[in-house]
Scaffold this active site. Structure first.
Site, PDB file in Angstrom:
ATOM      1  N   SER A   9       1.047  -1.106  -0.094  1.00 13.92           N
ATOM      2  CA  SER A   9       0.171  -0.049  -0.009  1.00 13.92           C
ATOM      3  C   SER A   9       0.879   1.147  -0.083  1.00 13.92           C
ATOM      4  CB  SER A   9      -0.923   0.164   1.531  1.00 13.92           C
ATOM      5  OG  SER A   9      -1.190   1.502   1.567  1.00 13.92           O
ATOM      6  N   MET A  69     -12.306   3.640  -1.040  1.00 11.61           N
ATOM      7  CA  MET A  69     -13.205   3.927   0.314  1.00 11.61           C
ATOM      8  C   MET A  69     -13.988   5.456   0.202  1.00 11.61           C
ATOM      9  SD  MET A  69     -10.091   2.624   2.621  1.00 11.61           S
ATOM     10  CE  MET A  69      -8.943   2.692   1.223  1.00 11.61           C
ATOM     11  N   GLY A 146      -1.190   1.751   9.637  1.00 13.95           N
ATOM     12  CA  GLY A 146      -0.459   1.426  10.950  1.00 13.95           C
ATOM     13  C   GLY A 146      -1.316   1.206  12.018  1.00 13.95           C
ATOM     14  N   GLY A 178      -2.669  -3.674   8.917  1.00 15.18           N
ATOM     15  CA  GLY A 178      -1.756  -4.192  10.180  1.00 15.18           C
ATOM     16  C   GLY A 178      -1.395  -5.411   9.831  1.00 15.18           C
ATOM     17  N   GLY A 198       1.126  -1.740   4.225  1.00 17.88           N
ATOM     18  CA  GLY A 198       2.069  -0.375   3.929  1.00 17.88           C
ATOM     19  C   GLY A 198       3.077  -0.232   5.011  1.00 17.88           C
TER      20      GLY A 198
HETATM   21  C1  DX5 Z   1      -6.791   1.218   5.208  1.00 24.62           C
HETATM   22  C2  DX5 Z   1      -6.029   0.789   4.233  1.00 24.62           C
HETATM   23  C3  DX5 Z   1      -4.945   0.023   4.262  1.00 24.62           C
HETATM   24  C4  DX5 Z   1      -3.602   0.266   5.147  1.00 24.62           C
HETATM   25  C5  DX5 Z   1      -2.533  -0.698   4.954  1.00 24.62           C
HETATM   26  O1  DX5 Z   1      -7.594   2.044   5.359  1.00 24.62           O
HETATM   27  O2  DX5 Z   1      -7.063   0.319   3.232  1.00 24.62           O
HETATM   28  O3  DX5 Z   1      -4.475  -0.370   2.870  1.00 24.62           O
HETATM   29  O4  DX5 Z   1      -3.462   1.836   4.859  1.00 24.62           O
HETATM   30  O5  DX5 Z   1      -1.441  -0.333   5.785  1.00 24.62           O
HETATM   31  P1  DX5 Z   1      -0.889  -0.996   7.037  1.00 24.62           P
HETATM   32  O6  DX5 Z   1      -0.198  -2.031   6.550  1.00 24.62           O
HETATM   33  O7  DX5 Z   1      -0.146   0.037   7.531  1.00 24.62           O
HETATM   34  O8  DX5 Z   1      -1.940  -1.220   8.026  1.00 24.62           O
HETATM   35 ZN    ZN Z   2      -6.394  -0.612   1.390  1.00 30.95          ZN
END
Ligand code: DX5
Ligand code: ZN
Length: 219
Positions: A9, A69, A146, A178, A198
């Site tokens: 991400s 989203m 995060g 996560g 991410g």
């Molecule tokens: C949350 C996003 C994810 C998120 C992934 O709304 O859809 O893609 O940012 O990031 P980490 O791996 O940091 O949770």
């Molecule tokens: Zn996502």
């Protein structure tokens, strides 16, 4: 053992260097690029839209796994398709008519994804599973990178995998939110095919993207 795919991400990337960050993902062995689009309405955060995706398109041949989203999502599908999305994932709660929105994504010859928030039930998408290429299971409440992984969603992954077998369907199961080196194994064991990540990919091991992708793949 099945081959797990990684969809980093770019929400955790350096936004002032997005072109370079995507090159690093490509060199590091990413299978696709996860693009988180947020509208400050469906989720309490704002990120990027079609012009940025269009600008990035020429920097890589990797698939763009675009996670919308935004609500109402329907009228924006065309813009994301034209900007260069390869997979367009929508949330059932963000459209008045899920069938129409799935149909619209297919009209542009894009792969269709549907996503379930941690509290959202499988029933919301159960009748559409034969029409989708991907089901994205959120393991955090969407809106921010995060956050802490919610392990309870793995039950939904297991049920989904069973439904896929029972109905002889082919969609991929992707998990988002996560994911780290500790919990990825349980996600894969539950039936996940694609890990979104991410923070772990961009921030672990001093930001050594290749190492982090290799580590997630080797678990
Ligand atoms: C949350 C996003 C994810 C998120 C992934 O709304 O859809 O893609 O940012 O990031 P980490 O791996 O940091 O949770
Ligand atoms: Zn996502």
């Amino acid at each position: 053992m099945k081959k797990i795919q990684i969809s980093p991400s770019i929400l955790s990337a350096d936004f002032s260097q997005l072109g370079n960050e995507i090159k690093k993902l490509e060199e590091g062995g990413a299978d696709m690029v996860h693009v988180d689009v947020m509208d400050g309405h469906y989720v309490p955060n704002l990120t990027i839209g079609p012009p940025v995706i269009k600008a990035l398109r020429k920097h890589t041949k990797l698939l763009f796994d675009v996670h919308l989203m935004i609500s109402p999502v329907h009228k924006y599908i065309e813009d994301f398709a034209n900007a260069g999305a390869d997979i367009i994932t929508i949330h059932p709660e963000a459209t008045d008519n899920l069938q129409d929105s799935i149909k619209k994504i297919k009209e542009f010859n894009k792969k269709v994804g549907v996503s379930l928030n941690p509290e959202s039930k499988l029933e919301l998408i159960e009748n559409s599973l034969d029409q989708v290429d991907l089901v994205l299971i959120m393991s955090v409440n969407p809106g921010f990178g995060g956050q802490k992984f919610i392990p309870e969603v793995l039950e939904k992954v297991k049920k989904l995998k069973q439904l896929r077998t029972d109905r002889k369907l082919n969609f991929d199961i992707e998990i988002d939110g996560g994911i780290n080196f500790e919990n990825s194994k349980s996600a894969i064991e539950a039936g996940v095919d694609i890990l979104v990540s991410g923070t772990t990919i961009f921030k672990s091991n001093n930001g050594n993207i290749k190492k982090n992708i290799d580590l997630l793949k080797s678990i």
